[in-house]
Motif scaffolding. Structure first.
Motif, PDB file in Angstrom:
ATOM      1  N   THR A   1       0.823  -1.215   0.000  1.00 34.38           N
ATOM      2  CA  THR A   1       0.000   0.000   0.000  1.00 34.38           C
ATOM      3  C   THR A   1       0.862   1.272   0.000  1.00 34.38           C
ATOM      4  OG1 THR A   1      -0.221   0.025   2.416  1.00 34.38           O
ATOM      5  CG2 THR A   1      -1.946  -1.106   1.178  1.00 34.38           C
TER       6      THR A   1
ATOM      7  N   TYR B   1       0.739   5.577  -1.915  1.00 34.89           N
ATOM      8  CA  TYR B   1       1.111   6.912  -1.422  1.00 34.89           C
ATOM      9  C   TYR B   1       2.306   7.449  -2.201  1.00 34.89           C
ATOM     10  CZ  TYR B   1      -2.207   6.049   2.253  1.00 34.89           C
ATOM     11  OH  TYR B   1      -3.377   5.806   2.925  1.00 34.89           O
ATOM     12  N   ARG B   2       3.226   6.539  -2.539  1.00 33.39           N
ATOM     13  CA  ARG B   2       4.382   6.952  -3.332  1.00 33.39           C
ATOM     14  C   ARG B   2       3.939   7.441  -4.721  1.00 33.39           C
ATOM     15  NH1 ARG B   2       9.681   5.005  -1.917  1.00 33.39           N
ATOM     16  NH2 ARG B   2       9.642   4.168   0.189  1.00 33.39           N
TER      17      ARG B   2
ATOM     18  N   SER C   1       5.298   9.985   2.654  1.00 33.59           N
ATOM     19  CA  SER C   1       5.028  10.174   4.083  1.00 33.59           C
ATOM     20  C   SER C   1       4.318  11.521   4.303  1.00 33.59           C
ATOM     21  CB  SER C   1       6.359  10.114   4.841  1.00 33.59           C
ATOM     22  OG  SER C   1       6.169  10.270   6.212  1.00 33.59           O
TER      23      SER C   1
ATOM     24  N   ALA D   1       0.706  11.277   2.986  1.00 33.79           N
ATOM     25  CA  ALA D   1      -0.044  10.315   3.803  1.00 33.79           C
ATOM     26  C   ALA D   1      -0.572  10.926   5.098  1.00 33.79           C
ATOM     27  CB  ALA D   1       0.839   9.113   4.122  1.00 33.79           C
TER      28      ALA D   1
ATOM     29  N   ARG E   1      -5.876   9.916   2.351  1.00 32.94           N
ATOM     30  CA  ARG E   1      -6.043   8.568   2.898  1.00 32.94           C
ATOM     31  C   ARG E   1      -7.430   8.025   2.535  1.00 32.94           C
ATOM     32  NH1 ARG E   1      -1.666   7.515   5.717  1.00 32.94           N
ATOM     33  NH2 ARG E   1      -2.492   5.446   6.045  1.00 32.94           N
TER      34      ARG E   1
ATOM     35  N   ARG F   1       1.098   0.859   6.987  1.00 27.15           N
ATOM     36  CA  ARG F   1       1.244   1.430   8.324  1.00 27.15           C
ATOM     37  C   ARG F   1      -0.039   1.296   9.155  1.00 27.15           C
ATOM     38  NH1 ARG F   1       5.107   1.916   5.676  1.00 27.15           N
ATOM     39  NH2 ARG F   1       6.907   3.300   5.838  1.00 27.15           N
ATOM     40  N   ASP F   2      -1.188   1.225   8.454  1.00 22.70           N
ATOM     41  CA  ASP F   2      -2.484   1.255   9.155  1.00 22.70           C
ATOM     42  C   ASP F   2      -3.394   0.121   8.695  1.00 22.70           C
ATOM     43  OD1 ASP F   2      -2.790   2.145   6.535  1.00 22.70           O
ATOM     44  OD2 ASP F   2      -4.435   3.492   7.029  1.00 22.70           O
TER      45      ASP F   2
ATOM     46  N   ARG G   1      11.152   9.992   9.304  1.00 19.90           N
ATOM     47  CA  ARG G   1       9.977   9.399   8.659  1.00 19.90           C
ATOM     48  C   ARG G   1       9.128   8.633   9.681  1.00 19.90           C
ATOM     49  NH1 ARG G   1       8.765   5.751   4.099  1.00 19.90           N
ATOM     50  NH2 ARG G   1      10.907   5.460   3.451  1.00 19.90           N
TER      51      ARG G   1
ATOM     52  N   ASP H   1       5.259   9.413  10.463  1.00 18.09           N
ATOM     53  CA  ASP H   1       4.245   8.368  10.264  1.00 18.09           C
ATOM     54  C   ASP H   1       3.526   8.006  11.568  1.00 18.09           C
ATOM     55  OD1 ASP H   1       4.952   8.301   7.605  1.00 18.09           O
ATOM     56  OD2 ASP H   1       6.148   6.471   7.736  1.00 18.09           O
TER      57      ASP H   1
ATOM     58  N   ARG I   1       1.199  11.411  13.196  1.00 15.89           N
ATOM     59  CA  ARG I   1       0.082  12.080  12.513  1.00 15.89           C
ATOM     60  C   ARG I   1      -1.242  11.725  13.193  1.00 15.89           C
ATOM     61  NH1 ARG I   1       1.175   8.116   7.607  1.00 15.89           N
ATOM     62  NH2 ARG I   1      -0.125   6.402   8.290  1.00 15.89           N
TER      63      ARG I   1
HETATM   64  O1   DC Z   1       6.239   1.518   3.025  1.00 10.98           O
HETATM   65  P1   DC Z   1       6.741   2.704   2.235  1.00 10.98           P
HETATM   66  O2   DC Z   1       8.071   3.205   2.720  1.00 10.98           O
HETATM   67  O3   DC Z   1       6.723   2.472   0.757  1.00 10.98           O
HETATM   68  O4   DC Z   1       5.660   3.866   2.524  1.00 10.98           O
HETATM   69  C1   DC Z   1       5.876   5.189   2.116  1.00 10.98           C
HETATM   70  C2   DC Z   1       5.094   6.139   3.003  1.00 10.98           C
HETATM   71  O5   DC Z   1       3.695   5.997   2.748  1.00 10.98           O
HETATM   72  C3   DC Z   1       5.252   5.915   4.495  1.00 10.98           C
HETATM   73  O6   DC Z   1       6.323   6.671   5.033  1.00 10.98           O
HETATM   74  C4   DC Z   1       3.923   6.341   5.082  1.00 10.98           C
HETATM   75  C5   DC Z   1       2.948   6.144   3.944  1.00 10.98           C
HETATM   76  N1   DC Z   1       2.070   4.985   4.134  1.00 10.98           N
HETATM   77  C6   DC Z   1       0.963   5.155   4.936  1.00 10.98           C
HETATM   78  O7   DC Z   1       0.788   6.218   5.536  1.00 10.98           O
HETATM   79  N2   DC Z   1       0.052   4.152   5.067  1.00 10.98           N
HETATM   80  C7   DC Z   1       0.234   2.982   4.462  1.00 10.98           C
HETATM   81  N3   DC Z   1      -0.679   2.010   4.606  1.00 10.98           N
HETATM   82  C8   DC Z   1       1.388   2.772   3.656  1.00 10.98           C
HETATM   83  C9   DC Z   1       2.295   3.803   3.525  1.00 10.98           C
END
Ligand code: DC
Length: 233
Positions: free
Chosen positions: A41, A45-46, A106, A109, A115, A136-137, A186, A190, A193
């Motif tokens: 996921t 966001y990327r 980040s 997000a 979101r 992350r969530d 980061r 993350d 927030r």
């Molecule tokens: O896992 P990653 O490093 O590719 O994620 C990049 C950014 O995306 C991470 O710093 C926070 C956000 N992210 C998020 O807020 N919720 C998610 N489910 C996945 C990523």
């Protein structure tokens, strides 16, 4: 009838954790072993962050970012252990893997409207088949009823070392301490927030990967999934 709908639903495994905790590598091994779909996921966001940058949309402009996110068509594939993300017809699997795009992801997000725009897509994907989602969530917000949730973590210094090795492999010169500072920043963004912060779900299994190989961690997750009724895809 609810029973029939339920039997068509797949087993979902939610894996959350901070950057470089090993969750992506482990999630791919788990999905491969169970023959499940895999959705990274973070790639969503990327993609929003990279496309915004290309269009000149600031990462702080919540409304325009949300509009952009709503208009995106995401296609994911996972074959032979390799994950691919195609957004509005463009394969973005490689272009989103830069440090700057990670920081942008980040930043975007943090925005609740962004979101919300991505949440429906993530839930729809998880409903259809056996799937592993990482982020992350996932265990707290995206799939609060997932039958197996894992929260993966490792010591910051070890995560920094892993990320540093990965960057060197891609020809990016940075010191371990620079990488460690970026990771800490980061993590802070993350987890602090207001909306859907990085947090272990109350019913998640905690796995510390500091001194374990991805293969060992993946084996534990596959065993747990099978114990809880996961059937191979
Ligand atoms: O896992 P990653 O490093 O590719 O994620 C990049 C950014 O995306 C991470 O710093 C926070 C956000 N992210 C998020 O807020 N919720 C998610 N489910 C996945 C990523």
């Amino acid at each position: 009838m609810p029973e029939i709908a339920k039997s068509n639903e797949g087993f979902a495994i939610a894996i959350d954790g901070p950057a470089s905790s090993g969750k992506g590598t482990v999630a791919r091994l788990v999905a491969k072993e169970l023959n499940y779909a895999y959705i990274d996921t973070g790639s969503m966001y990327r993609s929003v962050a990279l496309l915004a940058r290309r269009k000149g949309i600031p990462w702080e402009d919540e409304e325009t970012l949300a509009e952009l996110a709503e208009g995106l068509d995401f296609r994911f594939s996972f074959r032979d252990g390799a994950f691919k993300v195609v957004v509005n017809g463009e394969d973005m699997s490689q272009s989103i893997r830069t440090e700057v795009v990670g920081q942008g992801a980040s930043a975007v997000a943090v925005k609740p409207m962004v979101r919300t725009a991505l949440l429906g897509v993530q839930r729809d994907l998880a409903r259809r088949e056996g799937v592993v989602l990482d982020g992350r969530d996932i265990g707290t917000v995206v799939l609060p009823d997932a039958p197996l949730k894992v929260f993966m973590d490792a010591e910051l210094a070890v995560r920094a070392q892993r990320r540093h090795t990965e960057l060197i492999g891609r020809g990016i010169e940075k010191t371990v301490s620079e990488v460690q500072q970026e990771l800490a920043a980061r993590d802070h963004q993350d987890s602090s927030r207001a909306t859907a912060p990085l947090k272990q779900a109350a019913d998640a299994v905690y796995l510390d990967t500091t001194a374990q190989t991805p293969e060992t961690v993946a084996k534990q997750i596959v065993a747990l999934a099978r114990e809880r009724g996961a059937v191979d895809g």
